[in-house]
Enzyme design. Structure first.
Site, PDB file in Angstrom:
ATOM      1  N   SER A   6       0.878  -1.261   0.084  1.00  0.00           N
ATOM      2  CA  SER A   6      -0.131   0.119   0.025  1.00  0.00           C
ATOM      3  C   SER A   6       0.985   1.295   0.067  1.00  0.00           C
ATOM      4  O   SER A   6       1.696   1.408   0.886  1.00  0.00           O
ATOM      5  CB  SER A   6      -1.081   0.015   1.255  1.00  0.00           C
ATOM      6  OG  SER A   6      -1.437   1.374   1.475  1.00  0.00           O
ATOM      7  N   ASP A  33      -4.593   3.515  -2.068  1.00  0.00           N
ATOM      8  CA  ASP A  33      -5.942   3.875  -1.276  1.00  0.00           C
ATOM      9  C   ASP A  33      -6.314   5.056  -1.547  1.00  0.00           C
ATOM     10  O   ASP A  33      -5.657   6.472  -1.264  1.00  0.00           O
ATOM     11  CB  ASP A  33      -5.148   3.913   0.002  1.00  0.00           C
ATOM     12  CG  ASP A  33      -5.088   2.419   0.654  1.00  0.00           C
ATOM     13  OD1 ASP A  33      -5.975   1.588   0.467  1.00  0.00           O
ATOM     14  OD2 ASP A  33      -3.898   2.210   1.039  1.00  0.00           O
ATOM     15  N   ASP A 173      -6.566  -6.597   4.040  1.00  0.00           N
ATOM     16  CA  ASP A 173      -5.735  -5.369   4.047  1.00  0.00           C
ATOM     17  C   ASP A 173      -5.799  -4.771   5.508  1.00  0.00           C
ATOM     18  O   ASP A 173      -6.892  -4.753   6.021  1.00  0.00           O
ATOM     19  CB  ASP A 173      -6.443  -4.348   2.964  1.00  0.00           C
ATOM     20  CG  ASP A 173      -6.002  -2.928   3.045  1.00  0.00           C
ATOM     21  OD1 ASP A 173      -5.049  -2.738   3.567  1.00  0.00           O
ATOM     22  OD2 ASP A 173      -6.512  -2.261   2.252  1.00  0.00           O
TER      23      ASP A 173
HETATM   24  C1  DX5 Z   1      -6.207   1.561   5.257  1.00  0.00           C
HETATM   25  C2  DX5 Z   1      -5.917   1.050   4.068  1.00  0.00           C
HETATM   26  C3  DX5 Z   1      -4.492   0.098   3.971  1.00  0.00           C
HETATM   27  C4  DX5 Z   1      -3.411   0.731   4.906  1.00  0.00           C
HETATM   28  C5  DX5 Z   1      -2.527  -0.614   4.915  1.00  0.00           C
HETATM   29  O1  DX5 Z   1      -7.460   2.189   5.272  1.00  0.00           O
HETATM   30  O2  DX5 Z   1      -6.849   0.537   3.261  1.00  0.00           O
HETATM   31  O3  DX5 Z   1      -4.324  -0.375   2.677  1.00  0.00           O
HETATM   32  O4  DX5 Z   1      -2.739   1.673   4.180  1.00  0.00           O
HETATM   33  O5  DX5 Z   1      -1.389  -0.362   5.699  1.00  0.00           O
HETATM   34  P1  DX5 Z   1      -0.722  -1.097   6.857  1.00  0.00           P
HETATM   35  O6  DX5 Z   1      -0.123  -2.359   6.233  1.00  0.00           O
HETATM   36  O7  DX5 Z   1       0.334  -0.359   7.409  1.00  0.00           O
HETATM   37  O8  DX5 Z   1      -1.769  -1.288   7.813  1.00  0.00           O
HETATM   38 ZN    ZN Z   2      -6.207  -0.527   1.273  1.00  0.00          ZN
END
Ligand code: DX5
Ligand code: ZN
Length: 213
Positions: A6, A33, A173
């Site tokens: 992400s 995102d 996710d």
């Molecule tokens: C949260 C996003 C994710 C997030 C994941 O709203 O959808 O994609 O950025 O990041 P990590 O792996 O750090 O939880």
């Molecule tokens: Zn996401």
């Protein structure tokens, strides 16, 4: 296990280099995102920046919409030809119609379930879906703690997909790392998103391959 880093956790001042680096490090997709400040209490990037990302990326985009007006955003991002566009079922009155719209552009359609949303909600959509994305954090921010009830949800969804003989992918996710990825794999998950775990590591290549194994 397929891996989609992400870019929310990337250094946005060096976005070009960050995108190149994860693609060279062997990721399968680039997870983008999109947050509108309404559906979630955060804002990120729109089509101007995402089209710059698409130009640099050598791997397909996986666009995760966290927005109120899904149809508007689908129309905005469809010309960038991502591999997948996913939208939150909690925010969509006509998910079946929107899935058909996404697919009419030749883009893979995916529905996202928040931590509280049961997998039964996608039962009658499954055969039209290319992927179901299960949130293992509350959407809005990177670097949050993994919510482990997603294991059970993934198992249930896997059973639903297999019982129908479908090829629908399961993606998870939020808070994914080299420890919880093993149980996600045994729960039947095909693909993980990882922000902090990948971009917070000293070697993107090692981080991505530790998730793949
Ligand atoms: C949260 C996003 C994710 C997030 C994941 O709203 O959808 O994609 O950025 O990041 P990590 O792996 O750090 O939880
Ligand atoms: Zn996401």
């Amino acid at each position: 296990m397929m891996v989609a880093p992400s870019i929310l956790s990337a250094d946005f001042g060096r976005l070009n280099d960050e995108i190149k680096a994860i693609c060279e490090a062997g990721c399968d997709f680039v997870h983008v995102d999109v947050m509108d400040g309404h559906f979630v209490p955060n804002m990120t990037i729109g089509p101007v920046v995402v089209s710059a990302v698409a130009k640099v990326a050598t791997k397909p985009l996986d666009i995760h919409l966290m927005v109120e007006n899904n149809t508007f955003f689908v129309e905005l991002f469809a010309p960038l030809k991502p591999e997948f566009i996913s939208f939150h079922i909690e925010e969509e009155k006509h998910p079946h119609r929107l899935i058909q719209k996404i697919k009419s552009y030749g883009i893979g359609a995916a529905v996202v379930l928040n931590p509280h949303t049961p997998p039964s909600l996608v039962e009658y959509l499954l055969e039209d879906l290319d992927m179901v994305l299960l949130m293992s954090v509350n959407p809005g921010f990177g670097g949050q703690k993994f919510i482990s009830s997603v294991y059970q949800k993934a198992k249930k969804l896997r059973e639903m997909i297999d019982a129908r003989g479908l090829k629908t992918l399961i993606e998870v996710d939020g808070g994914v790392n080299d420890t919880n990825v093993k149980e996600l794999k045994s729960a039947g998950v095909d693909m993980v998103v990882a922000g902090n775990y990948v971009f917070g590591s000293s070697s993107y290549k090692d981080a991505i391959s530790s998730l793949k194994q």
